[in-house]
Design a protein around this motif. Structure first.
Motif, PDB file in Angstrom:
ATOM      1  N   GLN A  94      -5.496  13.551   8.076  1.00  0.00           N
ATOM      2  CA  GLN A  94      -6.020  14.117   9.320  1.00  0.00           C
ATOM      3  C   GLN A  94      -6.428  12.987  10.266  1.00  0.00           C
ATOM      4  O   GLN A  94      -6.460  11.816   9.900  1.00  0.00           O
ATOM      5  N   GLY A  95      -6.751  13.373  11.506  1.00  0.00           N
ATOM      6  CA  GLY A  95      -7.474  12.492  12.412  1.00  0.00           C
ATOM      7  C   GLY A  95      -6.667  11.600  13.323  1.00  0.00           C
ATOM      8  O   GLY A  95      -7.217  11.029  14.266  1.00  0.00           O
ATOM      9  N   THR A  96      -5.367  11.454  13.115  1.00  0.00           N
ATOM     10  CA  THR A  96      -4.599  10.416  13.812  1.00  0.00           C
ATOM     11  C   THR A  96      -4.277  10.753  15.253  1.00  0.00           C
ATOM     12  O   THR A  96      -3.880   9.872  16.021  1.00  0.00           O
ATOM     13  N   VAL A  97      -4.402  12.037  15.637  1.00  0.00           N
ATOM     14  CA  VAL A  97      -4.286  12.430  17.053  1.00  0.00           C
ATOM     15  C   VAL A  97      -5.468  13.347  17.361  1.00  0.00           C
ATOM     16  O   VAL A  97      -5.341  14.392  17.960  1.00  0.00           O
ATOM     17  N   ARG A  98      -6.640  12.927  16.957  1.00  0.00           N
ATOM     18  CA  ARG A  98      -7.809  13.787  16.893  1.00  0.00           C
ATOM     19  C   ARG A  98      -8.241  14.318  18.257  1.00  0.00           C
ATOM     20  O   ARG A  98      -8.026  13.701  19.306  1.00  0.00           O
ATOM     21  N   GLY A 108      -3.456  16.329  12.036  1.00  0.00           N
ATOM     22  CA  GLY A 108      -3.928  15.131  12.727  1.00  0.00           C
ATOM     23  C   GLY A 108      -4.878  15.406  13.862  1.00  0.00           C
ATOM     24  O   GLY A 108      -5.608  14.511  14.300  1.00  0.00           O
ATOM     25  N   VAL A 109      -4.908  16.649  14.357  1.00  0.00           N
ATOM     26  CA  VAL A 109      -5.783  16.995  15.490  1.00  0.00           C
ATOM     27  C   VAL A 109      -7.229  17.179  15.036  1.00  0.00           C
ATOM     28  O   VAL A 109      -8.160  17.017  15.832  1.00  0.00           O
ATOM     29  N   ILE A 110      -7.443  17.479  13.774  1.00  0.00           N
ATOM     30  CA  ILE A 110      -8.796  17.778  13.281  1.00  0.00           C
ATOM     31  C   ILE A 110      -9.672  16.527  13.393  1.00  0.00           C
ATOM     32  O   ILE A 110      -9.350  15.489  12.815  1.00  0.00           O
ATOM     33  N   GLY A 152     -12.232   7.418  24.592  1.00  0.00           N
ATOM     34  CA  GLY A 152     -11.512   6.433  23.805  1.00  0.00           C
ATOM     35  C   GLY A 152     -11.518   6.678  22.316  1.00  0.00           C
ATOM     36  O   GLY A 152     -10.855   5.949  21.572  1.00  0.00           O
ATOM     37  N   THR A 153     -12.263   7.687  21.856  1.00  0.00           N
ATOM     38  CA  THR A 153     -12.321   7.974  20.418  1.00  0.00           C
ATOM     39  C   THR A 153     -11.468   9.176  20.039  1.00  0.00           C
ATOM     40  O   THR A 153     -11.481   9.607  18.884  1.00  0.00           O
ATOM     41  N   SER A 154     -10.724   9.729  20.975  1.00  0.00           N
ATOM     42  CA  SER A 154      -9.874  10.884  20.684  1.00  0.00           C
ATOM     43  C   SER A 154      -8.575  10.763  21.465  1.00  0.00           C
ATOM     44  O   SER A 154      -8.462   9.987  22.418  1.00  0.00           O
ATOM     45  N   VAL A 155      -7.599  11.561  21.048  1.00  0.00           N
ATOM     46  CA  VAL A 155      -6.268  11.547  21.670  1.00  0.00           C
ATOM     47  C   VAL A 155      -6.068  12.756  22.566  1.00  0.00           C
ATOM     48  O   VAL A 155      -5.361  12.678  23.574  1.00  0.00           O
ATOM     49  N   CYS A 156      -6.678  13.886  22.219  1.00  0.00           N
ATOM     50  CA  CYS A 156      -6.447  15.112  22.984  1.00  0.00           C
ATOM     51  C   CYS A 156      -7.763  15.807  23.304  1.00  0.00           C
ATOM     52  O   CYS A 156      -8.802  15.535  22.704  1.00  0.00           O
ATOM     53  N   ASP A 157      -7.670  16.735  24.259  1.00  0.00           N
ATOM     54  CA  ASP A 157      -8.850  17.475  24.706  1.00  0.00           C
ATOM     55  C   ASP A 157      -9.037  18.727  23.859  1.00  0.00           C
ATOM     56  O   ASP A 157      -8.262  18.982  22.920  1.00  0.00           O
TER      57      ASP A 157
END
Length: 521
Positions: free
Chosen positions: A458-462, A491-493, A469-474
């Motif tokens: 998990q977490g790679t496109v969180r 990966g979103v989780i 800067g600590t996340s990839v998506c809204d």
């Protein structure tokens, strides 16, 4: 839907990359909520079943099932002579663990100072890992819950509908109630009522004749998608790039950032490339290949590939004591009989582990006694929540390609002192639970699987509440600063979870699909 000579559409409204449960959830929700939209799903792997996305456990013929598993194993399948029985070597003490239907990273490049993910594995087939998973669908609790999503409870309910989740399908198995009673006496004394021992919610249903059917992406797609004239599915179609509108060209986001304009896909059967125009692109691969595609497309936010987390996993087995005799029960062909059940030990912040206790007729450890009553061998699996760190990450190489011609991956991953403390706590608890159930099969202690073996990365496109800067998506799963680009899958989780992640990732896909449908209404 107009198509080119290749069979690919020239233009769609929504291009979905990946056909696992999360990608299928986008297709299903949009087919129901916005049927006017033209949808296309692109899958790098082959079609292995009919209907597309069927779980391999539902393939009755063992030879056909084995072929489906081999076809899912990427560019270099396991040798034909190797067994496809998912229980073989399940709990052997080996540095890597590869299950049938999956393939390992080609090179893990484990550093001497790091733990790495030597057992990191993926599947490539229509239906993704949803054709091979266990079907466990627990809801997250306490700090597992994403606290900035007020709609999450509603989305989880919809995810349960799409996955066909039920806590009842195996709850009345002959020994299941006895397992739960013994665990409850030992473990429930300080747990909130809703997080006490209970039947595991499973994406499994039973037919009128008693057969178990496991949910794959086929159930998530559903008839609403399959009968949608605006939907198409393309197997062996490797998306190599998300195409973007450059500054000053094409559609821009309201914030002035970039916007998607389509995808570039390679037909792996003809080795030809094609461009497909799209107003929305949903990258719904696994937690390794979704950030890989974004990286290859030049979408490289600071958090991309970071906060990678696996769930350290311990397994143990006992023989239950003082059980009543039961008449023989038929095997369904995949190691589950009418005497089997799955009990759930929910995660809590006070007990930061997730447990699942399965009555197994095929034990996950070698048995010394061949004269065991069906259902009397109980397998315990405990998962720990990872200590999240930005340093745990996938780095992508510009100087080397993988077997699909995409940027090769380097894994940087380390278990912290907090992780080792959690593993020690889980080891204590699993032994406590085991003692309540019966006697160990031998003097072997609980086995800690090699890192990556959970397949719950998990977490790679969180997701994040703000673009810091600590996340990839809204919170709608749209990539920060790229209009129309959505990410999906485990990966979103963004939270540290110990429970199985599929229900949560499908719930987040529901939220993303609803945001697209709302924008098009």
């Amino acid at each position: 839907m107009p198509r080119s000579a290749s069979g690919f559409p020239d233009e769609v409204d929504v291009a979905i990359v990946g056909s696992g449960p999360a990608g299928a959830a986008y297709a299903r929700a949009l087919s129901e909520l916005a049927p006017q939209l033209r949808l296309a799903v692109f899958e790098a792997g082959p079609l292995i079943s009919d209907p597309p996305g069927t779980h391999v456990k539902n393939i009755v013929d063992p030879e056909q099932r084995a072929r489906a598993q081999r076809a899912s194993e990427g560019p270099r399948p396991i040798a034909e002579a190797v067994s496809t029985d998912t229980m073989d070597d399940y709990a052997s003490d080996q540095p890597t663990l590869q299950r049938p239907g999956t393939f390992l990273l080609e090179k893990t490049r484990q550093r001497a100072s790091e733990d790495g993910l030597p057992a990191a594995a993926m599947s490539s087939n229509v239906g993704g890992m949803g054709a091979h998973w266990t079907g466990a669908c627990p809801r997250p609790g306490d700090s597992e819950v994403i606290d900035f999503l007020p709609e999450l409870t509603d989305w989880l309910g919809e995810a349960e509908r799409l996955l066909g989740v039920s806590a009842d399908v195996l709850a009345d198995a002959p020994f299941a109630d006895e397992v739960r009673k013994r665990l409850s006496v030992t473990l429930d004394h300080d747990r909130p009522r809703d997080r006490q021992i209970q039947p595991m919610p499973m994406a499994v249903r039973r037919t009128p004749d008693g057969q178990l059917l496991w949910c794959g992406a086929d159930m998530v797609f559903g008839d609403a998608t399959r009968t949608n004239p605006n939907f198409s599915l393309h197997a062996e179609a490797l998306v190599t790039q998300v195409l973007l509108a450059e500054d000053g060209q094409g559609e821009q986001s309201e914030q002035g950032g970039r916007a998607v304009r389509g995808v570039r896909a390679r037909d792996r059967r003809t080795d030809t490339e094609h461009q497909v125009a799209a107003r929305y692109v949903v990258v719904a691969g696994d937690s390794l290949r979704t950030p890989q595609l974004l990286y290859a497309s030049g979408v490289r936010p600071t958090a991309l590939g970071r906060y990678l987390n696996d769930q350290p996993q311990l397994v143990y087995a006992v023989r239950m004591r003082d059980l009543p005799d039961l008449p023989p029960t038929p095997d369904d062909g995949v190691g589950v009989t009418a005497s089997s059940g799955v009990a759930w030990v929910p995660f809590t912040d006070a007990h930061p582990y997730h447990g699942q206790v399965m009555q197994l007729d095929a034990s996950p450890v070698p048995l010394a006694d061949d004269d065991l009553a069906p259902g009397s061998v109980v397998g315990l699996g405990w998962f720990c929540a990872k200590d999240l760190r930005a340093e745990d990450r996938i780095a992508f190489r510009d100087d080397e390609l993988d077997g699909y011609g995409m940027p090769a991956m380097d894994i940087h991953y380390r278990l912290t002192e907090a992780d080792h403390a959690a593993i020690d706590g889980a080891r204590t608890e699993i032994l406590h639970a085991a003692a309540a159930l019966g006697e160990p099969l031998d003097d072997t202690p609980p086995l800690l699987f090699p890192a990556g073996a959970s397949l719950h990365y998990q977490g790679t496109v969180r997701m994040g509440a703000i673009d810091d800067g600590t996340s990839v998506c809204d919170p709608t799963s749209q990539v920060w600063g790229v209009h129309g680009l959505f990410v999906a899958g485990n990966g979103v989780i963004p939270t540290a979870t110990a429970c199985n992640p599929t229900l949560t990732s499908v719930a987040l896909a529901v939220g993303g699909a609803r945001s697209i449908a709302a924008a098009e209404s």
